[in-house]
Design a protein around this motif. Structure first.
Motif: not given
Length: 238
Positions: A163-187
């Motif tokens: 599956x996609x790694x957590x880092x890839x999930x974080x990259x996708x989230x940042x790509x749709x406009x989510x704050x990378x730090x906040x979203x990344x920490x949550x993931x």
């Protein structure tokens, strides 16, 4: 003399038999007591565990009252949509009927409760279904649940993979406009994994055995084509 010896031997045999029987009963009741203690302890432990489970998850923003899905729209008719991010049929459903559901929401005819279940963890080597669902809760906190969901289906990994790694999930989230730090920490923290478990268990209790499952006002929709879904929503709204 021989008679008295025989009587003593007989008495000794009786005493030994009674002693053995007494020991057997003592051992039996000790075992029964031990089993009873284990059963009672198990029941108490299960009760404590079950009683705590409802308080062990955090609910993402935008969740339904029962915390079993994320709500999109505010129409009078409710579409319950159960999907697994690793499910190929769910990706096909999104490609075929996702646009129609979006239209029904934008027209004010329907509200969607999207239930991101994790039925397919066994088909990845990293529990991807749970990780992706939990990440969608993080995306809901950032107001980008729908955008993140669409992006996950576009990037859907094959069954049987890591599956996609957590880092890839974080990259996708940042790509749709989510704050990378906040979203990344949550993931990375897996904040919504317990919530995912709650969503999945509730779906099972509701009789959902596969994905995608579509319900309109609580009734299963067999025809999941664009026309079938629109017809079901319009019928429910009359």
């Amino acid at each position: 003399m021989s008679s008295r010896k025989g009587q003593r031997d007989a008495a000794r045999v009786v005493r030994e038999h009674l002693a053995r029987e007494k020991r057997r009963k003592r051992t039996l009741w000790t075992s029964v007591g031990a089993v009873a203690v284990l059963v009672i302890a198990g029941l108490i432990g299960w009760s404590v565990w079950a009683g705590q489970r409802s308080d062990e998850f955090t609910t993402p923003k935008g969740a339904s009252d029962a915390s079993t899905g994320i709500v999109i729209g505010s129409g009078a008719v409710t579409i319950d949509l159960y999907e697994d991010y690793l499910c190929p049929a769910c990706k096909q459903f999104q490609q075929l009927s996702g646009g129609t559901i979006n239209q029904l929401v934008s027209e004010g005819k329907a509200r969607v409760v999207f239930h991101p279940v994790a039925y397919l963890d066994r088909l990845s080597t990293t529990g991807y279904s749970t990780r992706a669902s939990a990440a969608s809760g993080c995306a809901a906190d950032g107001g980008k649940f729908k955008e993140f969901t669409d992006a996950l289906f576009e990037r859907q990994p094959p069954e049987g993979s890591a599956g996609l790694s957590n880092q890839e999930l974080i990259d996708i989230g940042a790509g749709v406009g989510l704050n990378r730090d906040d979203f990344g920490s949550c993931v990375s923290d897996g904040r919504y994994k317990p919530w995912t478990e709650h969503v999945t268990e509730d779906a099972s209790r509701a009789g959902v055995t596969g994905t995608p499952t579509v319900k309109v006002n609580g009734k299963d929709v067999e025809d999941r084509s664009p026309d079938g879904i629109r017809a079901a929503v319009e019928a429910a709204g009359r």
